[in-house]
Design an enzyme around this catalytic site. Structure first.
Site, PDB file in Angstrom:
ATOM      1  N   ASP A 137       0.856  -1.201   0.000  1.00 54.70           N
ATOM      2  CA  ASP A 137       0.000   0.000   0.000  1.00 54.70           C
ATOM      3  C   ASP A 137       0.882   1.237   0.000  1.00 54.70           C
ATOM      4  O   ASP A 137       1.658   1.461   0.930  1.00 54.70           O
ATOM      5  CB  ASP A 137      -0.902  -0.014   1.245  1.00 54.70           C
ATOM      6  CG  ASP A 137      -1.907   1.139   1.265  1.00 54.70           C
ATOM      7  OD1 ASP A 137      -1.927   1.948   0.314  1.00 54.70           O
ATOM      8  OD2 ASP A 137      -2.678   1.224   2.245  1.00 54.70           O
ATOM      9  N   GLU A 169      -1.801  -1.168  -3.730  1.00 53.37           N
ATOM     10  CA  GLU A 169      -2.898  -0.297  -3.325  1.00 53.37           C
ATOM     11  C   GLU A 169      -2.514   1.172  -3.489  1.00 53.37           C
ATOM     12  O   GLU A 169      -1.477   1.607  -2.986  1.00 53.37           O
ATOM     13  CB  GLU A 169      -3.228  -0.624  -1.857  1.00 53.37           C
ATOM     14  CG  GLU A 169      -4.385   0.162  -1.246  1.00 53.37           C
ATOM     15  CD  GLU A 169      -4.674  -0.289   0.199  1.00 53.37           C
ATOM     16  OE1 GLU A 169      -4.149  -1.344   0.623  1.00 53.37           O
ATOM     17  OE2 GLU A 169      -5.406   0.419   0.902  1.00 53.37           O
ATOM     18  N   ASP A 212      -7.915   2.669  -2.999  1.00 52.63           N
ATOM     19  CA  ASP A 212      -8.416   2.983  -1.660  1.00 52.63           C
ATOM     20  C   ASP A 212      -8.917   4.432  -1.699  1.00 52.63           C
ATOM     21  O   ASP A 212     -10.109   4.679  -1.930  1.00 52.63           O
ATOM     22  CB  ASP A 212      -7.278   2.771  -0.638  1.00 52.63           C
ATOM     23  CG  ASP A 212      -7.596   3.226   0.777  1.00 52.63           C
ATOM     24  OD1 ASP A 212      -8.667   3.819   1.002  1.00 52.63           O
ATOM     25  OD2 ASP A 212      -6.757   3.002   1.686  1.00 52.63           O
ATOM     26  N   LYS A 238     -13.697   1.115   2.630  1.00 50.12           N
ATOM     27  CA  LYS A 238     -13.709   1.682   3.987  1.00 50.12           C
ATOM     28  C   LYS A 238     -14.985   2.505   4.118  1.00 50.12           C
ATOM     29  O   LYS A 238     -15.136   3.524   3.438  1.00 50.12           O
ATOM     30  CB  LYS A 238     -12.512   2.606   4.198  1.00 50.12           C
ATOM     31  CG  LYS A 238     -11.168   1.930   4.272  1.00 50.12           C
ATOM     32  CD  LYS A 238     -10.081   2.973   4.433  1.00 50.12           C
ATOM     33  CE  LYS A 238      -8.710   2.321   4.431  1.00 50.12           C
ATOM     34  NZ  LYS A 238      -7.639   3.337   4.320  1.00 50.12           N
ATOM     35  N   GLY A 288      -9.199  -0.621   6.832  1.00 48.32           N
ATOM     36  CA  GLY A 288      -9.310  -0.216   8.229  1.00 48.32           C
ATOM     37  C   GLY A 288      -8.692   1.146   8.411  1.00 48.32           C
ATOM     38  O   GLY A 288      -7.944   1.625   7.549  1.00 48.32           O
TER      39      GLY A 288
HETATM   40  O1  OSB Z   1      -4.336   3.237   3.625  1.00 51.36           O
HETATM   41  O2  OSB Z   1      -5.283   1.530   4.409  1.00 51.36           O
HETATM   42  C1  OSB Z   1      -4.754   2.614   4.594  1.00 51.36           C
HETATM   43  C2  OSB Z   1      -4.540   3.279   8.353  1.00 51.36           C
HETATM   44  C3  OSB Z   1      -4.838   4.623   8.389  1.00 51.36           C
HETATM   45  C4  OSB Z   1      -5.049   5.299   7.212  1.00 51.36           C
HETATM   46  C5  OSB Z   1      -4.980   4.633   5.991  1.00 51.36           C
HETATM   47  C6  OSB Z   1      -4.703   3.283   5.944  1.00 51.36           C
HETATM   48  C7  OSB Z   1      -4.440   2.602   7.145  1.00 51.36           C
HETATM   49  C8  OSB Z   1      -4.042   1.202   7.206  1.00 51.36           C
HETATM   50  C9  OSB Z   1      -4.288   0.454   8.502  1.00 51.36           C
HETATM   51  O3  OSB Z   1      -3.474   0.621   6.320  1.00 51.36           O
HETATM   52  C10 OSB Z   1      -5.450  -0.454   8.410  1.00 51.36           C
HETATM   53  C11 OSB Z   1      -5.880  -0.958   9.768  1.00 51.36           C
HETATM   54  O4  OSB Z   1      -5.310  -1.957  10.220  1.00 51.36           O
HETATM   55  O5  OSB Z   1      -6.801  -0.391  10.379  1.00 51.36           O
HETATM   56 MG    MG Z   2      -4.780   2.116   1.899  1.00 51.03          MG
END
Ligand code: OSB
Ligand code: MG
Length: 368
Positions: A189, A214, A239, A263, A291
């Site tokens: 990501d 991602e 995302d 999300k 998340g």
């Molecule tokens: O890009 O998915 C993301 C956390 C905060 C903001 C963006 C992201 C994330 C994570 C963590 O990748 C996902 C989690 O375990 O909650």
């Molecule tokens: Mg992400």
């Protein structure tokens, strides 16, 4: 259902370890929680906005402001209030999807609790447990990363996601493959850290049989992702760019994504999240649950969403102890790589009063 008011509560939760992404480091999660009080039941919603507008334009204090000034007062004019009435009542206000999502979730939770129905049932869950992955932050060294990944694999996580940025991409991926083998489900990501000028470099990830890459490019660069998808073999996942079911349909039509991270906060709520799931399923695009370092309140609803049929790969729905030493709800505990979908009314969990009090910094009651 008659809404008598909404409580806005700011809490501060120290993370078990700093979480570094291409956009910044998080050590303490500052979170806005909503409690909707109606004549029939109370409902909870967790706003996923972060302290600073780095992942998206939203941030915690902007969410407090827009909810206080506009969104909560707008619900006073709704003749028949339930979960489905919230988004239409707020539709004339632009943006602020995370704030809208939190309010919709709190009202929906109250409605479902009043009816004794679970969020999973409401959304269309077809599983009683969901497979879980873990999102692993950028580290100071490869050794430190390998220790972290090893710990998560030992804990049972079924998929590893590595955060990447320029200077931390091919080498950590190669190191994880060399140490843990080709069978580990692995993805990366970038949180928008690259541009089309990096396409050739990103094609270097093709050698590692990743599930997906991602959001390598800017949120608004949907066309760029479509171009990238033509030159890399690794499936492109979006995302940040997917802010609505319409955005998902457009991105899919353009060929900008082969898989989608859903999300609910990013898209304005669980009902829009379900529509994205439906759009993707109709196009044969797999989805997975993202998340935002949620507490048990947000996690409970995310796990319910992840139990829908189109969620065919493990998501970022990790156990409570991956984030916090003490959660504000009964902790979510990994069982052979899975989390159980809550079955109680509404989101199925409530904050433990003492734990909640211990992390609360401010409470405001907004009567309707
Ligand atoms: O890009 O998915 C993301 C956390 C905060 C903001 C963006 C992201 C994330 C994570 C963590 O990748 C996902 C989690 O375990 O909650
Ligand atoms: Mg992400």
């Amino acid at each position: 259902m008659k809404l008598s008011g909404v409580e806005l509560r700011l809490i501060s939760m120290p993370l078990v370890a700093p979480f570094r992404t291409s956009f910044g480091v998080e050590t303490t999660r500052e979170i806005l929680l909503l409690r909707a009080v109606t004549d029939e039941a109370e409902g909870w919603g967790e706003c996923v906005a972060m302290s600073d507008p780095l992942y998206s334009s939203e941030y915690v204090h902007a969410a407090v402001d827009v909810l206080t000034r506009f969104f909560i007062p707008a619900l006073a004019d709704v003749p028949v209030l339930d979960g489905t009435a919230v988004a239409p009542a707020l539709a004339r206000f632009k943006g602020h999807r995370m704030a809208k999502a939190a309010l919709e979730t709190a009202v929906l939770d109250a409605e479902l609790r009043a009816q004794g129905r679970s969020m999973g049932r409401e959304l269309g869950a077809v599983r009683d447990r969901v497979p879980c992955g873990v999102s692993v932050g950028i580290m100071d060294s490869i050794d430190e990363l390998l220790d972290a990944v090893g710990g998560y694999l030992d804990a049972g996580y079924l998929r590893i996601k590595l955060k990447i940025e320029p200077g931390w991409d091919i080498a950590p991926v190669r190191a994880v493959r060399e140490r843990f083998g080709d069978d580990v489900l692995l993805q990366v990501d970038a949180n928008t850290a690259y541009t089309m000028a990096d396409a050739r470099h990103l094609a270097g990830l093709d050698a590692f049989d990743l599930l997906l890459i991602e959001q390598p490019f800017d949120e608004e660069d949907v066309l760029g992702h479509a171009e990238l998808a033509r030159v890399v073999k690794t499936p492109v996942c979006l995302d940040e760019s997917i802010t609505s079911a319409r955005a998902a349909a457009d991105a899919i039509r353009l060929g900008a994504c082969q898989i989608v991270n859903i999300k609910p906060g990013r898209v304005g709520g669980y009902l829009e999240a379900r529509r994205i799931h439906d759009v993707c399923s109709a196009s044969g695009i797999p989805v997975w649950a993202g998340g935002m370092l949620e507490t048990g309140i947000g996690r409970a609803a995310n796990v319910a969403l992840a139990a829908l049929p189109g969620f065919t790969v493990p998501g970022d729905t990790s156990a409570s102890d991956r984030y916090y030493r003490t959660d504000i709800t009964e902790p979510f505990v990994l069982d052979h790589g899975y989390l159980a979908v809550p079955t109680g009314p509404g989101i199925g969990v409530t904050p433990i009063p003492d734990e909640l009090a211990a992390v609360t910094s401010k409470v405001d009651w907004l009567p309707l």
